[in-house]
Design a protein around this motif. Structure first.
Motif, PDB file in Angstrom:
ATOM      1  N   PHE A 113      11.812  21.543 -24.340  1.00 43.31           N
ATOM      2  CA  PHE A 113      12.233  22.674 -23.515  1.00 43.31           C
ATOM      3  C   PHE A 113      13.716  22.877 -23.729  1.00 43.31           C
ATOM      4  N   SER A 114      14.154  24.128 -23.850  1.00 46.66           N
ATOM      5  CA  SER A 114      15.571  24.403 -23.978  1.00 46.66           C
ATOM      6  C   SER A 114      16.113  24.843 -22.624  1.00 46.66           C
ATOM      7  N   PHE A 115      17.099  24.104 -22.141  1.00 47.97           N
ATOM      8  CA  PHE A 115      17.767  24.451 -20.890  1.00 47.97           C
ATOM      9  C   PHE A 115      19.189  24.952 -21.155  1.00 47.97           C
ATOM     10  N   HIS A 116      19.518  25.226 -22.420  1.00 48.27           N
ATOM     11  CA  HIS A 116      20.855  25.681 -22.800  1.00 48.27           C
ATOM     12  C   HIS A 116      20.738  27.068 -23.437  1.00 48.27           C
ATOM     13  N   PRO A 117      21.574  28.018 -23.027  1.00 53.39           N
ATOM     14  CA  PRO A 117      21.453  29.382 -23.561  1.00 53.39           C
ATOM     15  C   PRO A 117      21.731  29.506 -25.061  1.00 53.39           C
ATOM     16  N   ASP A 118      22.431  28.547 -25.647  1.00 48.11           N
ATOM     17  CA  ASP A 118      22.747  28.601 -27.075  1.00 48.11           C
ATOM     18  C   ASP A 118      21.793  27.778 -27.932  1.00 48.11           C
ATOM     19  N   LEU A 119      20.660  27.376 -27.360  1.00 47.70           N
ATOM     20  CA  LEU A 119      19.686  26.550 -28.076  1.00 47.70           C
ATOM     21  C   LEU A 119      18.347  27.282 -28.096  1.00 47.70           C
ATOM     22  N   THR A 120      18.024  27.860 -29.246  1.00 46.81           N
ATOM     23  CA  THR A 120      16.801  28.646 -29.415  1.00 46.81           C
ATOM     24  C   THR A 120      15.610  27.715 -29.627  1.00 46.81           C
ATOM     25  N   LEU A 121      14.546  27.932 -28.872  1.00 44.28           N
ATOM     26  CA  LEU A 121      13.355  27.081 -28.926  1.00 44.28           C
ATOM     27  C   LEU A 121      12.314  27.671 -29.865  1.00 44.28           C
ATOM     28  N   VAL A 122      11.926  26.873 -30.863  1.00 43.48           N
ATOM     29  CA  VAL A 122      10.824  27.238 -31.752  1.00 43.48           C
ATOM     30  C   VAL A 122       9.868  26.046 -31.837  1.00 43.48           C
ATOM     31  N   ALA A 123       8.603  26.341 -32.123  1.00 45.13           N
ATOM     32  CA  ALA A 123       7.620  25.271 -32.255  1.00 45.13           C
ATOM     33  C   ALA A 123       6.651  25.602 -33.378  1.00 45.13           C
ATOM     34  N   ASP A 124       6.292  24.590 -34.127  1.00 39.99           N
ATOM     35  CA  ASP A 124       5.299  24.746 -35.174  1.00 39.99           C
ATOM     36  C   ASP A 124       3.915  24.820 -34.512  1.00 39.99           C
ATOM     37  N   PRO A 125       3.114  25.840 -34.841  1.00 36.92           N
ATOM     38  CA  PRO A 125       1.838  26.064 -34.157  1.00 36.92           C
ATOM     39  C   PRO A 125       0.820  24.932 -34.287  1.00 36.92           C
ATOM     40  N   LEU A 126       0.913  24.109 -35.322  1.00 36.94           N
ATOM     41  CA  LEU A 126      -0.055  23.028 -35.492  1.00 36.94           C
ATOM     42  C   LEU A 126      -0.101  22.110 -34.272  1.00 36.94           C
TER      43      LEU A 126
END
Length: 166
Positions: A113-126
């Protein structure tokens, strides 16, 4: 602020969020372990259920961005794919100082989880295709969360990006 206090704050923020969002989850307390294989065994989960969190930086082509990249613990990241997705030339793991500033956690304890505005959250769908639950360290090396996959996607809302090595 000490590592323990910062990690505890992140843990509390995470648990408050999951509770407020009525997520199906449970907290597992265990010995502090930093290796994915060992902690999955302690949790009683499959290695592929583990949500490995990598703090990365993407640079080049005028891009300078920090990414919290989440993938299944039994996979390896292809950082070149990640850089390409964001229009950058290169991606690398962030320094310990950057990780601390962006997550308030030590390596191995970062939740997906990103709780920082300058940290973009991405996840690999697998990570979400094989199991009904995912597992991850929850801000502290000695506490993990096992939660419903659909609840994670609903609450965290990561951008789904394929960036695992094939």
């Amino acid at each position: 602020m000490s590592e323990e206090i910062r990690g505890t704050a992140t843990h509390q923020q995470l648990i408050s969020l999951l509770t407020a969002q009525r997520a199906k989850y449970r907290v597992v307390e265990h010995e502090p372990v930093g290796k994915c294989e060992a902690v999955s065994e302690i949790r009683g989960t499959d290695l592929g259920q583990g949500a490995k969190a990598l703090v990365c930086k993407v640079k080049g082509n005028g891009v300078k961005k920090h990414i919290l990249a989440i993938l299944a613990a039994d996979q390896h990241a292809d950082l070149a794919q990640l850089a390409s997705h964001f229009g950058g030339l290169k991606a690398s793991l962030a320094s310990p100082v950057e990780v601390d500033n962006l997550t308030a956690c030590v390596f191995g304890a970062i939740p997906p989880f990103s709780f920082h505005p300058d940290l973009t959250l991405v996840a690999d769908p697998l990570l979400f295709e094989r199991f009904d639950e995912i597992a991850f360290n929850a801000g502290l090396l000695e506490k993990s969360v096992i939660m419903d996959t659909h609840d994670y996607l609903r609450i965290a809302r990561p951008e789904l990006v394929t960036f695992r090595k094939v």
